[in-house]
Structures are given as structure tokens and as C-alpha cells.
Design a protein around this motif. Sequence first.
Motif, PDB file in Angstrom:
ATOM      1  N   ALA A  41       0.919  -1.156  -0.101  1.00 51.01           N
ATOM      2  CA  ALA A  41      -0.117  -0.145   0.075  1.00 51.01           C
ATOM      3  C   ALA A  41       0.636   1.196   0.138  1.00 51.01           C
ATOM      4  O   ALA A  41       0.406   2.111  -0.652  1.00 51.01           O
ATOM      5  N   VAL A  42       1.935   1.351   0.662  1.00 49.58           N
ATOM      6  CA  VAL A  42       2.632   2.486   0.773  1.00 49.58           C
ATOM      7  C   VAL A  42       3.709   2.591  -0.305  1.00 49.58           C
ATOM      8  O   VAL A  42       3.741   3.860  -0.787  1.00 49.58           O
ATOM      9  N   ALA A  43       3.893   1.620  -0.988  1.00 49.46           N
ATOM     10  CA  ALA A  43       4.690   1.600  -2.485  1.00 49.46           C
ATOM     11  C   ALA A  43       3.859   2.197  -3.450  1.00 49.46           C
ATOM     12  O   ALA A  43       4.291   3.027  -4.103  1.00 49.46           O
ATOM     13  N   ARG A  44       2.398   1.671  -3.452  1.00 46.16           N
ATOM     14  CA  ARG A  44       1.447   2.254  -4.518  1.00 46.16           C
ATOM     15  C   ARG A  44       1.460   3.865  -4.026  1.00 46.16           C
ATOM     16  O   ARG A  44       1.280   4.778  -5.140  1.00 46.16           O
ATOM     17  N   LEU A  45       1.247   4.145  -2.938  1.00 49.01           N
ATOM     18  CA  LEU A  45       1.194   5.690  -2.528  1.00 49.01           C
ATOM     19  C   LEU A  45       2.533   6.376  -2.959  1.00 49.01           C
ATOM     20  O   LEU A  45       2.044   7.483  -3.483  1.00 49.01           O
ATOM     21  N   ARG A  90      11.308  -3.629   0.713  1.00 43.15           N
ATOM     22  CA  ARG A  90      12.118  -3.522  -0.635  1.00 43.15           C
ATOM     23  C   ARG A  90      11.520  -4.048  -2.008  1.00 43.15           C
ATOM     24  O   ARG A  90      11.407  -3.612  -2.788  1.00 43.15           O
ATOM     25  N   GLN A  91      10.744  -5.260  -1.792  1.00 46.82           N
ATOM     26  CA  GLN A  91      10.282  -5.735  -2.786  1.00 46.82           C
ATOM     27  C   GLN A  91       9.040  -4.970  -3.262  1.00 46.82           C
ATOM     28  O   GLN A  91       8.796  -4.909  -4.497  1.00 46.82           O
ATOM     29  N   VAL A 132      10.116  -2.108  -5.318  1.00 40.95           N
ATOM     30  CA  VAL A 132      11.004  -2.570  -6.654  1.00 40.95           C
ATOM     31  C   VAL A 132       9.409  -2.826  -7.617  1.00 40.95           C
ATOM     32  O   VAL A 132       9.595  -2.509  -8.783  1.00 40.95           O
ATOM     33  N   GLU A 133       8.586  -3.489  -7.111  1.00 46.98           N
ATOM     34  CA  GLU A 133       7.212  -3.752  -7.841  1.00 46.98           C
ATOM     35  C   GLU A 133       6.695  -2.522  -8.599  1.00 46.98           C
ATOM     36  O   GLU A 133       6.230  -2.625  -9.703  1.00 46.98           O
ATOM     37  N   ARG A 134       6.827  -1.433  -8.032  1.00 44.32           N
ATOM     38  CA  ARG A 134       6.126   0.068  -8.125  1.00 44.32           C
ATOM     39  C   ARG A 134       7.313   0.610  -9.058  1.00 44.32           C
ATOM     40  O   ARG A 134       6.946   1.835  -9.226  1.00 44.32           O
ATOM     41  N   GLY A 135       8.367   0.018  -9.565  1.00 49.97           N
ATOM     42  CA  GLY A 135       9.394   0.694 -10.179  1.00 49.97           C
ATOM     43  C   GLY A 135      10.263   1.889  -9.677  1.00 49.97           C
ATOM     44  O   GLY A 135      10.637   2.988 -10.305  1.00 49.97           O
ATOM     45  N   LEU A 136      10.350   1.699  -8.313  1.00 46.91           N
ATOM     46  CA  LEU A 136      11.148   2.513  -7.468  1.00 46.91           C
ATOM     47  C   LEU A 136      12.336   1.983  -7.086  1.00 46.91           C
ATOM     48  O   LEU A 136      12.599   0.678  -7.120  1.00 46.91           O
ATOM     49  N   VAL A 137      13.490   2.814  -6.556  1.00 49.54           N
ATOM     50  CA  VAL A 137      14.645   2.114  -6.487  1.00 49.54           C
ATOM     51  C   VAL A 137      15.243   2.472  -5.105  1.00 49.54           C
ATOM     52  O   VAL A 137      15.548   3.467  -4.604  1.00 49.54           O
ATOM     53  N   PRO A 138      15.217   1.233  -4.317  1.00 50.26           N
ATOM     54  CA  PRO A 138      15.343   1.405  -2.885  1.00 50.26           C
ATOM     55  C   PRO A 138      16.920   1.758  -2.851  1.00 50.26           C
ATOM     56  O   PRO A 138      17.987   1.368  -3.663  1.00 50.26           O
ATOM     57  N   VAL A 139      17.267   2.795  -1.702  1.00 52.73           N
ATOM     58  CA  VAL A 139      18.540   3.211  -1.415  1.00 52.73           C
ATOM     59  C   VAL A 139      18.831   3.161   0.150  1.00 52.73           C
ATOM     60  O   VAL A 139      17.887   2.882   0.907  1.00 52.73           O
ATOM     61  N   ASP A 140      20.144   3.204   0.745  1.00 52.09           N
ATOM     62  CA  ASP A 140      20.416   2.774   1.957  1.00 52.09           C
ATOM     63  C   ASP A 140      20.846   3.951   2.649  1.00 52.09           C
ATOM     64  O   ASP A 140      20.724   3.928   4.205  1.00 52.09           O
ATOM     65  N   SER A 141      21.050   5.197   2.135  1.00 46.70           N
ATOM     66  CA  SER A 141      21.776   6.322   2.768  1.00 46.70           C
ATOM     67  C   SER A 141      20.923   7.584   2.619  1.00 46.70           C
ATOM     68  O   SER A 141      20.341   7.710   1.258  1.00 46.70           O
ATOM     69  N   ALA A 142      20.705   8.465   3.554  1.00 43.52           N
ATOM     70  CA  ALA A 142      20.345   9.800   3.234  1.00 43.52           C
ATOM     71  C   ALA A 142      21.413  10.525   2.173  1.00 43.52           C
ATOM     72  O   ALA A 142      20.729  11.421   1.806  1.00 43.52           O
ATOM     73  N   ASP A 143      22.403  10.215   1.966  1.00 41.46           N
ATOM     74  CA  ASP A 143      23.383  10.647   1.019  1.00 41.46           C
ATOM     75  C   ASP A 143      23.304  10.348  -0.061  1.00 41.46           C
ATOM     76  O   ASP A 143      23.768  10.886  -1.122  1.00 41.46           O
ATOM     77  N   ASP A 144      22.501   9.373  -0.661  1.00 39.77           N
ATOM     78  CA  ASP A 144      22.095   8.941  -1.923  1.00 39.77           C
ATOM     79  C   ASP A 144      20.986   9.916  -2.465  1.00 39.77           C
ATOM     80  O   ASP A 144      20.580   9.408  -3.659  1.00 39.77           O
TER      81      ASP A 144
END
Length: 355
Positions: free
Chosen positions: A91-95, A115-116, A119-131
Motif C-alpha cells: 500500500a505504501v509503495a503504491r502511494l 524492498r520488494q 521495486v514492484e512499483r518501479g522505485l529504486v531502494p537506497v540505503d543512505s540519506a546521502d544517496d
Amino acid sequence: MTEDVRTATGASEKRLDAVYDTALLDLDGVVYAGGEAVAHAVDSLATAREGGMHLAYVTNNALRPPSTVAAHLSELGVPADASDVITSAQAVARLIADEQPEGARVLLIGGEGLRQALVERGLVPVDSADDEPAAVAQGYGGPDFPWSRFAEAGYAVRAGVPWYASNTDLTIPSGRGIAPGNGAAVEVVRIASGGEPKVAGKPLPPMHRETILRTGAKRPLVVGDRLDTDIEGAHAGGVDSLLVLTGVTDVAALLRAVPEHRPTYVGRDLRELLVGHEAPRADGDGAWACGGARARVADGGLVLEGNGAGAGAEGGALLDGLRVLCAAAWSAGGERAFDGEIAGAVQALGELGGA
């Protein structure tokens, strides 16, 4: 459908699994707790499924992906596919995808399920606020989630990055009792950043939308153990609900429920899907009766009489006692405290009062 102001539990002459086409079942505290099946859950769900009811599992827990949840359910004896599981991570990924461009970087503060879903919604997970993330997505990361991840979220949110949370449940059932949930972790980030997240999970509309899109339910019944997520979400969505007393909510909290937290039906566990439900009836002097049980408000307290009371009451008699107590409390204004006298009525329910 759910009333605007419910003063008593509802009635169904037929078994609930024959009335509703889809059960939207919460997981933690309803189907399992601490990884083990709740008593009577496996057999009850098998019977409902064999009778033609579609079973969908709807959880605010964003930690595990649907395939993992489905595998766990199947191991417990509740056959399920990944498509049967709807999570607040989805739900949050769609939002986020509705509000951010495809391919946007999202700072992931959570587990593999979130994470999955991103990705299913075409978004790119990153791990740092510096990204240079375009958004922060926060979901439950498990009991051993590193404190440093909350710091990353705080840095990004304080810098103005939009913040999204899968859900804000303060607690989660575990095999050892009630543990801190994602809502507690959200509060950590809120304190550190001064920000305010957009929330997707129950009881809010994004989760209801996700559930209906994925299940296609026409006449759903929400089944849950929490008043402030499952039951409030059903109320907001205009659908009926069943509260089971196998998780977070106890009898005392149910009796004090505000109108949007009052379920259509109440019961001990998932066996209540397989029976009809009798509604309490007004019995004069502000009293309510159901079966052999009777309840009323007297001298600022709740009084339970008849064969719904006492340690010897079992099964239907206990449920009758619970139903009349709900009616007496809700019709008098269940959100008020009954001067401590509520405890005596709860105790009178015997074993159900401790469920």
C-alpha cells in the motif's frame, strides 16, 4: 453495512462464511502469534474455504514479502499463495509511486517486504540519506533492526525529503507478549526530525484501496484483533467486521470502544466465521438481553446477569454475555470509563474475559 453509530453487535441468521464472499483476515493475533497458529484458526479457515469463502490475508506488518507470508501460512496448514496476501508495504509503495516519478530513489527503512514492494512499483531502494532520495519509506524492520537506520531516516526527513510510513501500529503481538511495533519506530524518527509521515496502512484509505484492488471483493468481511486498525479501517471503508479476542484487544477495551471502533460481530476466535450471530435486544430499564444473558448499567457500572456470567459459562453463553455487555456499554456511551466497575462485569465472563 456498518452503521454510523453502532450501539449493539449485529445479527446474521446464516453463518458468516455463507454471507460474505471474502474474509479480509489480519494475521498477527488472528491467524498466528509468534509464528504459531492461533487455536482453532487452521480448522476454521479450512472449513470456510471449503464452503466457498475467499480468504485474503491483510497485514500492517511490512517486514516479510507476500511469498514468505504465504509459505509460512502453508506450513501452518493454511494453504495460501502470494496473491492472497496484501501488506502495508504494498500500500505504501503504491502511494509513493502515485506521488513520485518512476525510477525515483527511495530511502528504505525496513525489511525485505518493503524492498520488494518498492521495486514492484518501479522505485529504486537506497540505503543512505546521502544517496539523494526522493522519498523515505519506513516499515517494520523486526526486533533486531539497527538503530542507525532510524538516524538515516531522521537526516533525510529533517532535510525536507517526503516521508512515508507503512503503518503506525504502536505494538505488535509476539510469542512472548506485546512488543513495540512500527508506530513506535515512527515516533523515534518523528522526534529526531520534526517531520510527519504520510501513512498507508490500516485504518487509512490507501490500505483499503490496495486490498480491494488486489482481491476484487464484492461483499468483504474484515476480521481482526485490533480496534484502532482492523475495525476502524472497516468502519472507514463502509464494510462489516468481526473482532476476535485472540490478539491485542481485550474485553475491557472493547466495552469502552468509541463508535468507529465498534465491530459488527464479536467472538472468541475464528470459529465465529462458521456460525450465525444473534443480536442483543433491548429488555427494558436500559438492559439488554441475548440468550440467557442480561446486562445493564447500574450506579455507574456494568452488571452482567444470567448464564453468560460465571466461570462455568462456556461457548454460546459466553458470547451472549459479551454481546449484551457491549450493547449495555455502547448504548450508554462506551467511550466513557465506568468508574472501575467495568472490571466486575469482565470478570463475570470467566475465561473469555482473559482472552
